[in-house]
Design an enzyme around this catalytic site. Structure first.
Site, PDB file in Angstrom:
ATOM      1  N   ASP A   1     -39.839  81.178  17.929  1.00 48.82           N
ATOM      2  CA  ASP A   1     -41.083  81.604  18.577  1.00 48.82           C
ATOM      3  C   ASP A   1     -41.209  83.106  18.391  1.00 48.82           C
ATOM      4  O   ASP A   1     -40.506  83.886  19.039  1.00 48.82           O
ATOM      5  CB  ASP A   1     -41.055  81.237  20.060  1.00 48.82           C
ATOM      6  CG  ASP A   1     -42.340  81.634  20.787  1.00 48.82           C
ATOM      7  OD1 ASP A   1     -43.236  82.221  20.147  1.00 48.82           O
ATOM      8  OD2 ASP A   1     -42.445  81.362  22.002  1.00 48.82           O
TER       9      ASP A   1
ATOM     10  N   SER B   1     -48.846  90.417   4.758  1.00 52.59           N
ATOM     11  CA  SER B   1     -49.808  91.200   5.525  1.00 52.59           C
ATOM     12  C   SER B   1     -51.192  90.591   5.282  1.00 52.59           C
ATOM     13  O   SER B   1     -51.341  89.375   5.222  1.00 52.59           O
ATOM     14  CB  SER B   1     -49.741  92.664   5.088  1.00 52.59           C
ATOM     15  OG  SER B   1     -50.697  93.451   5.755  1.00 52.59           O
TER      16      SER B   1
ATOM     17  N   TYR C   1     -55.844  93.501  15.108  1.00 50.12           N
ATOM     18  CA  TYR C   1     -55.311  92.670  14.016  1.00 50.12           C
ATOM     19  C   TYR C   1     -54.974  93.543  12.809  1.00 50.12           C
ATOM     20  O   TYR C   1     -53.870  93.441  12.245  1.00 50.12           O
ATOM     21  CB  TYR C   1     -56.313  91.589  13.615  1.00 50.12           C
ATOM     22  CG  TYR C   1     -55.851  90.777  12.423  1.00 50.12           C
ATOM     23  CD1 TYR C   1     -54.800  89.875  12.547  1.00 50.12           C
ATOM     24  CD2 TYR C   1     -56.451  90.927  11.176  1.00 50.12           C
ATOM     25  CE1 TYR C   1     -54.361  89.141  11.459  1.00 50.12           C
ATOM     26  CE2 TYR C   1     -56.018  90.192  10.081  1.00 50.12           C
ATOM     27  CZ  TYR C   1     -54.976  89.307  10.229  1.00 50.12           C
ATOM     28  OH  TYR C   1     -54.535  88.590   9.151  1.00 50.12           O
TER      29      TYR C   1
ATOM     30  N   LYS D   1     -51.296  94.184  10.935  1.00 53.89           N
ATOM     31  CA  LYS D   1     -51.024  93.894   9.532  1.00 53.89           C
ATOM     32  C   LYS D   1     -50.661  95.167   8.763  1.00 53.89           C
ATOM     33  O   LYS D   1     -49.873  95.119   7.807  1.00 53.89           O
ATOM     34  CB  LYS D   1     -52.212  93.192   8.887  1.00 53.89           C
ATOM     35  CG  LYS D   1     -52.608  91.881   9.555  1.00 53.89           C
ATOM     36  CD  LYS D   1     -51.418  90.969   9.862  1.00 53.89           C
ATOM     37  CE  LYS D   1     -50.864  90.283   8.632  1.00 53.89           C
ATOM     38  NZ  LYS D   1     -49.777  89.326   8.990  1.00 53.89           N
TER      39      LYS D   1
END
Length: 292
Positions: free
Chosen positions: A64, A147, A178, A182
């Site tokens: 997880d 990515s 987000y 990345k």
């Protein structure tokens, strides 16, 4: 695709959960594959399907990425079974969940899963990666950090460390979180390359392409229908560049490279902060304390 992947007999690989999973091609070419995922039920369904297609069975590894302690348990479980790790595909991720979603440890869900979680997993498995490099005929072991093109926008602004936990600064960033997560993948990959390249680690970061997956499951359905029709490629395409990075003899010296669809070297804009790699590394190490 399989014909472009070399024979991977006696190679051990870990793939963190991804809909575009490259495991099928890895299994076809005789790799020993651990599929690291949160849901045993979904993973076993995928493993059973892959066994039908390839005649080879992957191994489930419970992981997880939203829990540092779960990540530690997954790494220790792997280490009890294997002494080497030839390729680690850091390919799991989450995109634009509800803004109130946090990891078990209280981090922004996207940065916690996409960047911090994968970094913690990678650093725990470094002994096995280094051991594999020493035994490999080319002296290499690889870490493939998936990515996205969302990293391009964040490269010019950097990483907001005050937005990594439940703060007003985090909520102010909104959808930008987000891209920051990345971009964190890219920065971590580059710093890993700098610190461990001399020990045989080949660390790459990549954009796998705009792929039809459930990554954007939090978007409105009408938006997804338009995006899918206009922009997205079939899910199988998503494995092309990661497989190239992780298995091709051509990429064995690509340490520190940024790769783009489909199997090409690209360039990502430099950060305004030349010390960002060192800062992120130190921040990650601080968060990992107490979770070894």
């Amino acid at each position: 695709m399989a014909k472009d992947v070399p024979d991977l007999s006696n190679k051990v690989m870990v793939v963190t959960e991804a809909i575009w999973n490259p495991s099928q091609e890895l299994l076809k070419n005789n790799a020993k594959v651990y599929m690291a995922a949160r849901s045993r039920t979904r993973a076993e369904e995928a493993i059973n399907e892959l066994e039908v297609k390839t005649g080879k069975r992957a191994i489930f590894l419970e992981l997880d990425l939203a829990s540092l302690d779960s990540i530690t348990r997954a790494a220790r479980d792997f280490q009890r079974q294997e002494s080497v790790l030839d390729v680690l595909f850091n390919s799991g991720g989450v995109m634009n969940p509800p803004i109130d979603d946090l990891t078990t440890d209280g981090y922004d869900m996207q940065f916690g899963v996409n960047c911090l979680g994968h970094a913690h997993f990678t650093l725990l498995l470094l002994p096995q990666l280094i051991a594999a490099a020493k035994l490999s005929s080319d002296g290499k072991a690889r870490v493939v950090n998936v990515s996205s093109n969302g990293a391009y926008g964040a490269g010019g602004v950097g990483i907001y460390f005050d937005a990594m936990t439940d703060t007003p600064q985090r909520k102010a960033k909104g959808v930008g979180l987000y891209g920051i997560s990345k971009y964190g993948n890219v920065v971590f990959s580059d710093e890993l390359a700098k610190r461990y390249g001399d020990q045989g680690i080949v660390s790459t970061a990549l954009h796998p392409g705009s792929i039809e997956t459930n990554l954007a499951r939090y978007w409105p359905r009408w938006v997804m229908r338009i995006v899918k029709f206009l922009l997205l490629y079939p899910v199988e395409y998503g494995a092309l560049t990661p497989l190239w990075a992780g298995t091709s003899p051509e990429t064995k010296d690509f340490n520190g490279k940024w790769l783009i669809p489909w199997a090409r070297v690209g360039k990502i804009g430099p950060s305004k902060d030349p010390k960002i790699g060192e800062k992120l590394w130190d921040w990650i190490e601080e968060q990992r304390k107490g979770h070894y």
